[in-house]
Design an enzyme around this catalytic site. Structure first.
Site, PDB file in Angstrom:
ATOM      1  N   ASP A   3     -23.960 -43.895   8.374  1.00  0.00           N
ATOM      2  CA  ASP A   3     -22.957 -44.553   9.207  1.00  0.00           C
ATOM      3  C   ASP A   3     -23.526 -45.745   9.960  1.00  0.00           C
ATOM      4  OD1 ASP A   3     -20.251 -44.583  10.192  1.00  0.00           O
ATOM      5  OD2 ASP A   3     -21.062 -43.959  12.122  1.00  0.00           O
ATOM      6  N   MET A  41     -14.404 -44.882  15.655  1.00  0.00           N
ATOM      7  CA  MET A  41     -13.911 -46.254  15.752  1.00  0.00           C
ATOM      8  C   MET A  41     -14.872 -47.279  15.163  1.00  0.00           C
ATOM      9  SD  MET A  41     -10.949 -46.038  17.044  1.00  0.00           S
ATOM     10  CE  MET A  41     -10.711 -47.796  17.292  1.00  0.00           C
ATOM     11  N   ARG A  42     -16.044 -46.825  14.695  1.00  0.00           N
ATOM     12  CA  ARG A  42     -17.021 -47.776  14.199  1.00  0.00           C
ATOM     13  C   ARG A  42     -16.493 -48.549  12.985  1.00  0.00           C
ATOM     14  NH1 ARG A  42     -21.891 -44.882  14.205  1.00  0.00           N
ATOM     15  NH2 ARG A  42     -22.162 -45.615  16.331  1.00  0.00           N
ATOM     16  N   ALA A  43     -15.747 -47.871  12.125  1.00  0.00           N
ATOM     17  CA  ALA A  43     -15.202 -48.533  10.940  1.00  0.00           C
ATOM     18  C   ALA A  43     -14.272 -49.678  11.331  1.00  0.00           C
ATOM     19  CB  ALA A  43     -14.467 -47.522  10.066  1.00  0.00           C
ATOM     20  N   GLY A  90     -22.513 -49.794  13.787  1.00  0.00           N
ATOM     21  CA  GLY A  90     -21.537 -49.807  12.739  1.00  0.00           C
ATOM     22  C   GLY A  90     -22.166 -49.843  11.388  1.00  0.00           C
TER      23      GLY A  90
END
Length: 686
Positions: free
Chosen positions: A191, A272-274, A359
Site C-alpha cells: 500500500d 482514503m489513500r487511494a 499512498g
C-alpha cells in the site's frame, strides 16, 4: 553506461507510471511487477538521468536544501550559499543489506579509535530528496520492510541504538521491482507504493527484434549509443521539467474529485489513500498532457495505475481492474450540476495519515491504459514530442537507433501435473475441486538453532530482539559494543593504554545474539491415489492445503508441492515463495491409481536436500497428507530420507468406518499425527 530511458521499447504502462512520478514525486512511487527480462531495472535506472537537478548544502551528508536546511541536521549548521547542484541520487537497496547499513549506525572506527560517539549515515540518508530503488522488493527481509514503512510514513529516519540518538529527514521516491513468481509483498508495503504496473515481454516479433538490436548496439559501443539517443533524452527531460512547472497551476475541480471518490467507492478500496493518490496522479497526467484542468481521461488513467493492487484482499486474489466497470462509473451522469470550483491548482490537501511518500502499494497492475487519451509518456526517435495523449506506435518507425534490455520468453513455470495416460484409468482423469479454505491450527517446527528469519517458530535469526552475547569468534551477528568494551577493559594496562582511546584486539569482539521467528520450507506431500478420490476426500484435502498456503504466506514461508499416485511421485511445484503459484497448481491435481507412498517420501527427501544447498538455514516442515492405504514397511524404509526433519502425517480418512492406517503410519515414521477434521477447524488460528 546507464541505458537511455527513451531507448527502452514497449512496457508503456511502466514508463507512464515512472514519468508521472517524476512529474509529481508526491504520488508516492511505483511498483513494477513482471516476468524476468522485461527491462524493469533498466527503465528505473534510466529514469534518474531525466529528473530535474536540485541543490544540496555543501558538506552535508544528508542532502539538506540550502534554502531551507534542516534545523536539527547532524551536519549543521550549514554555511549560507547556493550549495552544490546535482541530479537526484538513485540509491539501490540490496535485498541482503543489513539494518545498520540501511538506517545508519555507530561509526565504529571513530568510536574505537578516537573514543567519540559518531553517526555513520545509511542508505536512507543517501536517498533523501532522491530515488530509493529496491530490486526484487518482494524478497526484502521483514525487518527491512519495517524500516521502509516507518521512513515512508514519517518522512524521517530515527536511530536510537548503541548510544546513538539521531533523527534526519528521509523523503524519497520509492520504486520497487519484482517477479511475482518469487512471492508477494506484505500488504503494508504494497500500500506504500502509489502506483503499480505489470509488464510482460511483447509477443510481436518485430518489437522483439528491435529490442535485441538496441541492446546489442548499446553493448558494442556504449558512448556512441548514448550520443545517438541524447536528443530524445534531452527532449523528455525538458518535457518533465515543463510538466513540473505546470503542475501547481492545474485545476482539480469538484467534478473530478467526485469522480475519483465514486471510482474508489465502487471498487471498495480500503481507506482514503487511494483517493489521494488518484487525485495526485490525475493532476500529474493532466500536466504531462499540457492540460490546465483534470478531465475524465486523466481520472481513468489514474485509476488504472493506482487501484488494481489496492483491490486485492488475500494472496490468492488476481490483481487487476474491471475496465468495463470503471467506464460505467466514469460515464455515469452527474446527479447534480458541478458545484462552484474551489481554489485553482495544486494537489488535494493531505489527509491525517498522508505523510511524505504516502499512498503506495504492490501487486497488481495497470496494464495498458487503453484509450489513446491516456498517453504513455515516452519519447523515442519516432515519438519524441508527442502531445495531447497521442500514444506512439508500438513498433518503431526508425529501427536505426538500437538499445533496450532484451526480454526473455515468458516463463514456462516450475513444473506441473503430468497429463494422465491411458493406462491410468478413468479415475486418473478426474481433478477434484478445491474445497473452502478454513482457518488452520498453527504448525511449527522445532525452532532451536540458527534459522532464516520469518514468522513461524522461535529461533536464532539475524533479526529480532537482542537476547544475549555470543562468545568470541562467533561468525555471525552484529557487534555488541558494551560486551566488546567489557571484554577489552581488563587488558588496558597490559596493552599500555594511558589516556588515549581504548585498545582492542580481535579476541575482544563480541556479537549480539538475536532471536526472532524463523521461516520454514513447508513441503506438502499429497496422496493423489484412487482411494483419495472417494467421499469428496480430495476436495477437503485441497481446502486444507489452501488454508495452510494462506498461513504460509502470512508467516513468510517457502512452499513446495509433491503428489504421488499410480506409478510414482511428481514435484508439482518446487520450493517457492509464491503461494499464488502453489494455489494454481493445487487446483489441477488429478486423482487415481495406486498409492506409491515410498516414492513420495523419497522425492520429498531429494527436494529438501536440493533446497538446503540454496538456503541451509531454512528448516523444512513436511506435511504428509494421506489415508495411509499403502505398504507401510516400504514407506518406513523410504522415510529414512526425512529423519531429523519435522514431519506431520495428516489423516485424510473420513466416514463412519475408519481403519486408522494413517495413525499407525505416523507412529512407524516417528511423525506427529493430525486428523484432517482438526486440521481444517474454523476456529481462530493460533
Amino acid at each position: 553506461m546507464t541505458f537511455p530511458f527513451t531507448a527502452v521499447l514497449g512496457a508503456d504502462p511502466m514508463r507512464t507510471a515512472l514519468i508521472l512520478n517524476a512529474v509529481s514525486p508526491q504520488i508516492g512511487g511505483v511498483l513494477v511487477r513482471g516476468e524476468k527480462g522485461t527491462a524493469k531495472s533498466t527503465a528505473v535506472r534510466g529514469l534518474a538521468e531525466l529528473l530535474p537537478t536540485l541543490r544540496s548544502a555543501a558538506g552535508c551528508r544528508f542532502g539538506c536544501d540550502p534554502q531551507a536546511p534542516e534545523p536539527a541536521c547532524p551536519d549543521g549548521p550549514h554555511p549560507a550559499g547556493d550549495g552544490l547542484e546535482h541530479r537526484p541520487r538513485l540509491v539501490e537497496l540490496p535485498v541482503g543489506a543489513s539494518e545498520d547499513r540501511v538506517i545508519g549506525s555507530l561509526d565504529l572506527e571513530r568510536a574505537l579509535g578516537e573514543g567519540v560517539t559518531a553517526f555513520q549515515p545509511g542508505l536512507l540518508a543517501a536517498a533523501h530528496r532522491g530515488v530509493l530503488y529496491v530490486d526484487e522488493v518482494n524478497l526484502l527481509a521483514d525487518h527491512l520492510v519495517d524500516v521502509l514503512l516507518d521512513a515512508a510514513a514519517m518522512g524521517r529516519n530515527h536511530v536510537e541504538r548503541d548510544g546513538v540518538s539521531v533523527s534526519h529527514p528521509a523523503r524519497f521516491l520509492l520504486i520497487g521491482s519484482m517477479n511475482p513468481e518469487e512471492g508477494e509483498l506484505r500488504p503494508q508495503l504494497l500500500d506504500r507504493f502509489g502506483l503499480a504496473v505489470d509488464v510482460a515481454a511483447s509477443r510481436d516479433p518485430k518489437i522483439r527484434v528491435e529490442v535485441v538490436r538496441r541492446r546489442l548496439a548499446a553493448d558494442a559501443d556504449p558512448d556512441a549509443f548514448a550520443r545517438r539517443w541524447a536528443p530524445q533524452q534531452h527532449d523528455l527531460a525538458a518535457r518533465i521539467a515543463a510538466a513540473r512547472d505546470r503542475l501547481p497551476h492545474v485545476r482539480l475541480g469538484d467534478g473530478a474529485l467526485v469522480r475519483i471518490a465514486e471510482v474508489c467507492a465502487a471498487f471498495d478500496v480500503d481507506g482514503m489513500r487511494a483517493d489521494i493518490v488518484m487525485a495526485r496522479t490525475a493532476l500529474a497526467h493532466a500536466a504531462w498532457n499540457d492540460r490546465d484542468e483534470v478531465t475524465t481521461d486523466d481520472v481513468r488513467a489514474a485509476a488504472l495505475l493506482a487501484l488494481p493492487h489496492r483491490r486485492r484482499r488475500n494472496p490468492f486474489d488476481e490483481p487487476g481492474l474491471d475496465e468495463k466497470q470503471l467506464d460505467d462509473v466514469l460515464d455515469r451522469p452527474d446527479d447534480d450540476p458541478e458545484p462552484d470550483p474551489g481554489p485553482a491548482g495544486g494537489p488535494p490537501p493531505a489527509g491525517p495519515d498522508d505523510g511524505p511518500g504516502d499512498g503506495q502499494g504492490d501487486d497488481g497492475a495497470g496494464g495498458d491504459t487503453g484509450r489513446p487519451e491516456t498517453t504513455t509518456p515516452d519519447a523515442g526517435p519516432s515519438d519524441a514530442g508527442t502531445r495531447d495523449g497521442a500514444t506512439p506506435d508500438s513498433a518503431p518507425a526508425d529501427p536505426e537507433p538500437a538499445g533496450a534490455e532484451a526480454s526473455d520468453a515468458r516463463p514456462s513455470g516450475t513444473g506441473g501435473p503430468t497429463p494422465p495416460t491411458a493406462s491410468d484409468g478413468p479415475a486418473a482423469q478426474r481433478s477434484a475441486p478445491v474445497g473452502a479454505a478454513g482457518r488452520v491450527r498453527r504448525l511449527t517446527g522445532s525452532g532451536r538453532a540458527a534459522a532464516t528469519p520469518g514468522r513461524r517458530a522461535q529461533a536464532r535469526t539475524g533479526a529480532g530482539r537482542t537476547t544475549g552475547v555470543l562468545p568470541a569468534g562467533a561468525p555471525a551477528g552484529p557487534p555488541h559494543l558494551p560486551a566488546t568494551l567489557a571484554a577489552a577493559a581488563p587488558h588496558q594496562a597490559a596493552r599500555g593504554r594511558g589516556s588515549g582511546p581504548v585498545r582492542f584486539r580481535v579476541q575482544d569482539v563480541r556479537r549480539a545474539e538475536r532471536r526472532g521467528r524463523e521461516g520454514n520450507l513447508v513441503l506438502f506431500v499429497v496422496d493423489a491415489s484412487g482411494s483419495m478420490g472417494a467421499r469428496s476426500r480430495m476436495s477437503e484435502v485441497k481446502g486444507a492445503v489452501l488454508g495452510l498456503l494462506l498461513d504460509a504466506y502470512q508467516r513468510r514461508d517457502k512452499v513446495g508441492l509433491i503428489t504421488f499416485r499410480d506409478a510414482g511421485a511428481e514435484v508439482v511445484l518446487p520450493p517457492t515463495s509464491s503461494v499464488d503459484f502453489a494455489a494454481r497448481r493445487l487446483a489441477a491435481i488429478p486423482t487415481g491409481g495406486r498409492t506409491p507412498l515410498a516414492a513420495g517420501l523419497v522425492t520429498a527427501g531429494r527436494v529438501i536436500d536440493g533446497e538446503r544447498l540454496r538456503d541451509p538455514l531454512r528448516r523444512p516442515l513436511v506435511l504428509l497428507m494421506t489415508d495411509g492405504r499403502a505398504d507401510n514397511s516400504t514407506a518406513v524404509r523410504a522415510g529414512a530420507a526425512l529423519r531429523g526433519h519435522d514431519l506431520v502425517v495428516v489423516d485424510c480418512e473420513r466416514g463412519p468406518v475408519r481403519l486408522g492406517l494413517a495413525r499407525r503410519l505416523a507412529a512407524d515414521l516417528g511423525a506427529d499425527y493430525l486428523p484432517l477434521g482438526e486440521f481444517t477447524t474454523e476456529g481462530e488460528a493460533a
